[in-house]
Structure formats: structure tokens, C-alpha cells
Design a protein around this motif. Structure first.
Motif, PDB file in Angstrom:
ATOM      1  N   PRO A  92       0.902  -1.217  -0.150  1.00  0.00           N
ATOM      2  CA  PRO A  92       0.127  -0.204   0.165  1.00  0.00           C
ATOM      3  C   PRO A  92       1.243   0.822  -0.341  1.00  0.00           C
ATOM      4  O   PRO A  92       0.394   1.953  -0.385  1.00  0.00           O
ATOM      5  CB  PRO A  92      -1.279   0.025   0.660  1.00  0.00           C
ATOM      6  N   TYR A  93       2.158   1.281   0.707  1.00  0.00           N
ATOM      7  CA  TYR A  93       3.203   2.007   1.014  1.00  0.00           C
ATOM      8  C   TYR A  93       3.429   2.674  -0.555  1.00  0.00           C
ATOM      9  O   TYR A  93       4.245   3.721  -0.967  1.00  0.00           O
ATOM     10  CB  TYR A  93       4.243   1.900   2.048  1.00  0.00           C
TER      11      TYR A  93
ATOM     12  N   VAL B 140     -10.939   8.528  -0.831  1.00  0.00           N
ATOM     13  CA  VAL B 140     -10.808   7.268   0.380  1.00  0.00           C
ATOM     14  C   VAL B 140      -9.352   7.441   1.460  1.00  0.00           C
ATOM     15  O   VAL B 140     -10.144   6.899   2.581  1.00  0.00           O
ATOM     16  CB  VAL B 140     -10.388   5.355  -0.291  1.00  0.00           C
ATOM     17  N   MET B 141      -8.306   7.399   0.972  1.00  0.00           N
ATOM     18  CA  MET B 141      -7.681   8.451   1.847  1.00  0.00           C
ATOM     19  C   MET B 141      -8.722   9.159   3.094  1.00  0.00           C
ATOM     20  O   MET B 141      -7.386   9.348   4.518  1.00  0.00           O
ATOM     21  CB  MET B 141      -5.929   8.097   1.347  1.00  0.00           C
ATOM     22  N   SER B 142      -8.955  10.169   2.500  1.00  0.00           N
ATOM     23  CA  SER B 142      -9.289  11.311   3.528  1.00  0.00           C
ATOM     24  C   SER B 142     -10.104  10.858   4.902  1.00  0.00           C
ATOM     25  O   SER B 142     -10.597  12.023   4.965  1.00  0.00           O
ATOM     26  CB  SER B 142      -8.906  12.463   3.350  1.00  0.00           C
ATOM     27  N   LYS B 143     -11.071   9.790   3.969  1.00  0.00           N
ATOM     28  CA  LYS B 143     -12.494   9.486   5.251  1.00  0.00           C
ATOM     29  C   LYS B 143     -11.435   8.989   6.782  1.00  0.00           C
ATOM     30  O   LYS B 143     -10.786   8.362   6.937  1.00  0.00           O
ATOM     31  CB  LYS B 143     -12.827   8.384   4.472  1.00  0.00           C
TER      32      LYS B 143
END
Ligand code: ATP
Ligand code: MG
Lengths: 396, 300
Positions: free
Chosen positions: B213-214, B297-300
């Protein structure tokens, strides 16, 4: 549930030795705090317990079995990192569930797609889903379960990290300065939450901190470390009341214990400068010079002329319920304008003592409250030393 | 308020535009203008012999294109070439980055050697490979003979020419990918990987759940780069096969050269160029869709 024994544990990084001959044991259900200044090897020691750093020498025993080469997984520990180390790409729910998902992982799940399907199924298993919900409720994370770590506050991340370590119900918790990134208020709150947690889950905790308040309030036992050596092991009260050496005396307590190098002449003590006073209690036998230690709250402020030690007020710190005064010893109009607090004697007294800056005062104490240290080694003269250090710990 | 203050305020408000204007002018002169010219040219019957005198003929060039079987071959070759070079180039580069990211003796030397393919200039590298692939005396054939596979017509058979070109391309691209992925791997915090190990993940799970993921955003970006390069690649293909045999390696770019400089038809060549541009834009679009989704997605 393991009892952990350290037998002469040593750790070196190349030529530098970071932990030297560490001997201790952690009993089941204990809340052991590793306390020491930055860089003394606390994290290194914790990582060796977890199996994240290999051990250079000595034996680490889990319930008597040699565990030096066990993998982190085999040791069955939970680790809360100083930086939380959450998985940024997973939701809070997935973060907390991750150890459970890994427990249910079989080799053949590595096959692509099988892996996705299995993960999906495991997350929906009642025992996993319920465990996550329960932990989330306990830590008040329920409304955050579908958020990602990036959108959480420091305290919330902290709780997620705790939740992730709690969910698997390990027998040993390792926490590395978990509160160091929090603000003062949240820190106090989390401190009591972790203590409550320890009492509730009845597991062994090893907790690293350089904050002596955390150590004093949470620990059932404290290991004070400095430069890779154990300085003292004991309950918070033992550490506070009978520090094994001047390092511990200085490191624990705020303000620290007053330490005065004195010359002993019968019943009279001569401090540096020309102040001297009558000390009717016992002094170390046969010694002509020693270090006189006394906690700030054991000193009493008196009117000038009364009390054993004549002094003058140099610093006043009002803390609300109590006041800390820094006094300079000496009957003569000692200079109180200096900024240095090095040679001040601190007094902690309830309320407002009614002394102003520069005023003369007297100090008194009960002879029984004095702690004596050897002048050259810095060791407590009364207490038998529990100490592995061969070097003098007193540096002032 | 006095007038000078207001005008100064206005001036301050204009400053950002001034900063944007510089790169915009640059892009305008060197990109948008030629692009517009090319678009226009694809609607004319301009010939190389008479480049300034072309008449507007509407979509005639495109009609011609769609009726030409060679166009479909080129499109097919370009897509296959791009797709496979991205998969193998990025895959191989990432795997080497992972392999080389841990400390081992001689690591610096291995890194330097692995970078060789990328450091050699395109043309020189291609000439080396021309020699390797050379029919009777090439190293490649010696190898296959030694392996008992017999001789292979690396560059002259319809089946082998495209794979041979892709081998050279991957050889050139993978080291670059490796370099970028190595940098991305440095950004994976050790503590998160260690947390996964404590949580009971084996090496493959640590990779899948933490490392991947990174590095995925970087992998996507580098895939975009490799794809666009593949769509535009010329020297390697032209020097190795010139588009042959029988057009089996003739990508859109090779076809542009053929149409413009051998058939003298600049209008049709421009139409080929326009199709290549659309292809590159599609790749970029896919990339941006992924990026947007991830950000959401990541800021959720
Ligand atoms: N990987 C390493 N290589 C070399 N030296 C290291 C390594 N890790 C730690 N050290 C050294 O070991 C010593 C102890 O480090 P450690 O992280 O255990 O300190 P600490 O007590 O946890 O300090 P802090 O309170 O600042 O976290 C330090 O002097 C550090 O420089
Ligand atoms: Mg640390």
C-alpha cells in the motif's frame, strides 16, 4: 501467562554497548515501568522482549524457556509503539481486527483473490466482528470505526493502537512511551485509563517512559535505568523514599531530592561555603564527608533564626495548592540575584508560605527523613545497593 | 483608501498570474502550438514536398486510416507492446528493488551493475543488442543452442521480433523503475512493518498489507511513465527491426515516420500522431481516476 526472566541480557550495536548485563524478572500480572533518561536503552530492551531486535548476549526466559530466538509471533506479545505505527491504508476497524485476521490466516490464503475473499469472510465472522466492536466500545472508538488513521487526532490514534494490541488478548503488553505525543490533559486521562485497563485485564505490562510522574502513578514496580545499567528496581515508594543512589534521587521527584555534599564533624554538618548546622540524628558511621539528601517536602520553612539551617529565598514558584521555594543556604545576606539554580535547596510547602524573594528564613527537618549517600560512589549508605553500575552515579 | 494603495493591491493580486504565465508561455510555444498545428495538419492533405501548401480536406485522413489494415496492426502492436513492457518492466524493476532493499554484502556493486542498462544511451544499448541478436554469431543464439533450443530468428521472424524488442525495452526500463521503487521503499516506516510482524503477519503478509500500500502510488506513477514512453518509443524499434518484418513491430510512431518520410504524406502522419496522443491521454486518464479515488478513500 509468562513470567519473564532476564539473565545478563546485553545488547551492542557494533562497538557500542547499549544494554549491559541486565538482570531482572517480571512477575505475572505486574505493571513494570522502565524509567530512564532519553537514550538509556529502554526501547531497545522492550524491542528485545518483543523479538524485534536480537539479543547480543544473555538469556531471555519466558516461563523458564529460552526465548532468545523466538519470533514475535511465537512470543504472543502486544506492542504499542511510540509512534503508534497504525496501518494508514486500513480503516480503524481493519486496524483493530488485523491481529485476529492474521491469527486466522492459513498458508493457502496467499493465493490471489482467495486472500481477498478470506479477509472479507474473517472480518464478518461473529467472533472477530464482536471482538472489534467490544474493544471499540471500551475505548470509545465506535463512531470512528470506518475512518482512517490520517483523519484521527493523536489521542484517538493512541486509542486505536491500544485497541489493536488489546484485541487478541495477549498475556504480555509492551508499551513504548505511548503517551509521549499527547497533550497534558489527555495524557492524564489516558494514564488512568491504562491503569484501569491493567487492573481489568490482569495481564503483565511492561511500560517504557522517561516521565517519572507516569512511572510513579502507574507502576507496581519500577526499573530505573541509566546508560544501559539498572540503577534500582523497586516499588514506586521504595524508589521515592530510599533511592539507591544519587542518580535515582535526582531523576525521581520534581523538584528532585536536595543533595548537599557535607563534612561531618561530630553533630555538626558543614556544607560548601561556610554554612553549617547542628544535626542531632545519626550520620554515616566513620565517614567524615558524605552526601546529605532530603526531599523538598520534608523540609519545613521557619522564621529566620529558628530552624537548623539559616537560608534566604532565591526563587518562588507558586503551583496553586503548594509552593516551591528555592533557597540559598547561609546566614549572611547571601547573593540571591543569581540565575543559577544549581546550588539551591528546594522546599515544597502547602499553600502560600508568606516569604518574599530575598527574605531571610530558616529551614528545619526531622533527622529521620535524611537519606545519606556515599561521597565517592553516590550509593545510598543505608540501603543495600541493588545496583549493577560500577561507576559513580553522582556527578555534581 | 487612497488610489495608490488599491492599485498596489491589484498588483499583488496579479503576481500569481505572472508566475503561472511563464510556464504557460513555455508550454504554449513548445507544446500546445505544435499540437494544434499537428491537429490542423491531420485535417489537410499536406505533403512533405510542399509542407506549407495543404488544403483542408476534413476527416478524409481519418477515413483513410480506418480503412487501412496496417493502422489496426499498428494500434494492436502499440497496445500489446505498451501493456507488456509496463507489466514486465515495472514488475521486474519492483522485484529487484525489493530484493536489493535489504543489506547484504556487495550491495552497492550489485546496484551499480543493475543500473547499467538505464545509464547506457538508447542508441548504444540498441546497437549492443543488435549484436547480441545477430543471426549466426550472436550471443543470444549461442545461449539457445547451448540450452538445446537451436537457433532463433530473433529479429527476422514475425513471431519473435516483437518479444525481442520487448526484452530490450524491459532491460532498459527496469533499472529506472528499480531506482524509483527503491526510493519509495525508503518511505515505508520500519515500525509499521514491525507492528505487522508482532500482529502475526508472515513476510508475504507484511508485504501485502504494509509495504505494497505504501509503494502502490509510486508504482502507478512509474507505470504511467513507462506506458507513455512505450507509446512514444522510436529508436529501439527503428534500429532493431525498422517496423518489420511485414509490419509486425510497426508501432504508431514507427508508422508516422514511414508515412511522413517515405510516403511524404504529412497529413496522414499527423492523423497517426493524433491517435497516439489519444492513447497516451487515455493512460493518463486511468492514472488520474486511480489517484482521485485513492485521495477520496484515504481522507475518509
Ligand atoms: N539500530 C541502532 N544502531 C545503533 N545504535 C542504536 C540503534 N538503536 C538504538 N541505538 C542506540 O542505543 C541507545 C539506546 O536507544 P533506545 O532507543 O533504546 O533509547 P531510549 O531509552 O528508548 O530513549 P528515548 O527515551 O529517547 O526513546 C541510544 O544511544 C541509541 O543511539
Ligand atoms: Mg525509546
Amino acid at each position: 501467562m509468562p513470567k519473564i526472566d532476564f539473565k545478563g541480557i546485553t545488547k551492542s550495536f557494533g562497538p557500542t554497548t547499549v544494554i549491559r548485563r541486565f538482570n531482572a524478572s517480571v512477575e505475572d500480572g505486574e505493571f513494570l515501568v522502565l524509567l530512564g533518561p532519553s537514550g538509556c536503552g529502554k526501547s531497545t530492551l522492550l524491542r528485545m522482549i518483543a523479538g524485534l531486535t536480537d539479543i547480543s548476549g544473555g538469556e531471555l526466559l519466558f516461563d523458564g524457556a529460552l526465548a532468545n530466538d523466538w519470533t514475535p509471533k511465537q512470543r504472543g506479545v502486544a506492542f504499542v509503539f511510540q509512534s503508534y505505527a497504525l496501518y494508514p491504508h486500513m480503516t480503524v476497524r481493519a486496524n483493530i481486527a488485523f491481529p485476529l485476521v492474521m491469527d486466522r490466516f492459513r498458508k493457502w490464503h496467499h493465493i490471489p483473490f482467495v486472500n481477498m475473499v478470506q479477509r472479507w469472510k474473517v472480518m464478518r465472522q461473529p467472533e472477530v466482528a464482536d471482538a472489534v466492536e467490544r474493544i471499540a466500545e471500551q475505548l470509545e472508538l465506535t463512531p470512528l470505526l470506518d475512518r482512517r488513521p490520517a483523519s484521527l487526532s493523536g489521542g484517538q490514534r493512541q486509542r486505536v493502537a491500544l485497541g489493536r494490541s488489546l484485541v487478541r488478548d495477549p498475556s504480555l503488553y509492551l508499551l513504548d512511551e505511548p503517551l509521549s505525543n499527547l497533550d497534558a490533559k489527555l495524557r492524564t486521562q489516558m494514564r488512568s485509563e491504562i491503569t484501569t485497563l491493567h487492573q481489568k485485564v490482569k495481564r503483565t505490562f511492561v511500560y517504557v517512559t522517561h516521565d517519572q510522574v507516569e512511572a510513579m502513578t502507574m507502576a507496581t514496580r519500577i526499573v530505573v535505568m541509566n546508560q544501559g545499567y539498572i540503577q534500582q528496581i523497586g516499588t514506586p515508594d521504595e524508589i521515592y523514599d530510599t533511592p539507591a543512589n544519587t542518580f535515582v534521587a535526582r531523576f525521581v521527584g520534581a523538584p528532585p531530592m536536595n543533595l548537599l555534599p557535607v563534612k561531618v564533624a561530630g553533630q555538626t554538618l558543614h556544607a560548601e561555603g561556610d554554612s553549617h548546622w547542628q544535626h542531632d540524628g545519626g550520620a554515616p558511621k566513620g565517614a567524615t564527608s558524605a552526601i546529605f539528601g532530603i526531599r523538598p517536602e520534608k523540609l519545613r520553612l521557619t522564621a529566620p533564626g529558628a530552624g537548623r539551617l539559616p537560608a534566604r529565598v532565591a526563587v518562588i514558584e507558586r503551583l496553586g495548592a503548594e509552593t516551591v521555594l528555592g533557597c540559598r543556604l547561609g546566614a549572611e545576606a547571601a547573593d540571591v540575584s543569581g540565575i543559577s539554580t544549581e546550588d539551591l535547596v528546594f522546599v515544597r510547602t502547602p499553600g502560600h508560605p508568606g516569604f518574599a524573594h530575598g527574605e531571610a528564613c530558616g529551614l528545619d527537618y526531622d533527622a529521620g527523613d535524611v537519606v545519606w549517600f556515599d561521597k565517592s560512589s553516590g550509593q545510598n549508605v543505608a540501603a543495600t545497593p541493588v545496583v549493577s553500575t560500577p561507576e559513580p552515579a553522582f556527578e555534581g | 483608501m487612497s488610489t495608490p494603495t488599491i492599485s498596489r493591491q491589484r498588483l499583488t493580486a496579479l503576481v500569481p498570474y505572472a508566475f503561472v504565465a511563464v510556464p504557460l508561455a513555455y508550454l504554449g510555444v513548445f507544446m500546445f502550438w505544435p499540437l494544434l498545428r499537428q491537429m490542423w495538419m491531420s485535417l489537410t492533405d499536406t505533403r512533405l514536398m510542399n509542407p506549407t501548401k495543404g488544403d483542408f480536406i476534413g476527416l478524409e485522413n481519418y477515413r483513410h486510416l480506418l480503412a487501412d489494415p496496417q493502422f489496426y496492426t499498428s494500434l494492436h502492436v502499440t497496445v500489446v507492446y505498451t501493456l507488456l513492457t509496463v507489466i514486465f518492466g515495472v514488475g521486474l524493476g519492483t522485484i529487484s528493488a525489493l530484493a536489493i532493499n535489504r543489506p547484504f554484502p556487495g550491495r552497492t556493486i550489485v546496484r551499480a551493475v543493475l543500473l547499467f542498462g538505464w545509464a547506457v544511451p538508447n542508441v548504444a544499448a540498441t546497437l549492443i543488442w543488435l549484436w547480441i541478436y545477430n543471426g549466426p554469431s550472436g550471443v543470444a543464439n549461442e545461449l539457445t543452442e547451448w540450452l538445446g533450443l537451436g537457433r532463433v530468428q530473433w529479429l527476422t521472424s514475425i513471431d519473435m521480433a516483437l518479444p525481442s524488442i520487448m526484452i530490450v525495452t524491459v532491460w532498459q526500463v527496469a533499472p529506472f523503475v528499480m531506482l524509483v521503487m527503491l526510493a519509495a521503499l525508503q518511505s515505508v516506516p520500519d515500525e509499521v512493518r514491525e507492528a505487522a510482524r508482532v500482529d502475526g503477519a508472515d513476510a508475504l503478509n507484511v508485504f501485502r498489507n504494509v509495504t505494497l500500500p505504501y509503494i502502490l502510488p509510486t508504482m502507478q506513477l512509474v507505470s504511467l511513465l513507462v506506458a507513455v514512453w512505450s507509446i512514444r518509443r522510436f529508436e529501439i524499434i527503428y534500429l532493431l527491426t525498422g517496423g518489420g518484418p511485414i509490419g509486425s513491430t510497426s508501432t504508431l510512431v514507427v508508422q508516422i515516420r514511414l508515412t511522413a518520410f517515405e510516403d511524404y504524406d504529412l497529413g496522414l502522419a499527423s492523423a497517426y500522431g493524433a491517435v497516439g496522443l489519444v492513447l497516451a491521454l487515455l493512460v493518463a486518464l486511468v492514472h488520474f481516476i486511480f489517484e482521485r479515488r485513492r485521495a477520496r478513500v484515504m481522507s475518509k
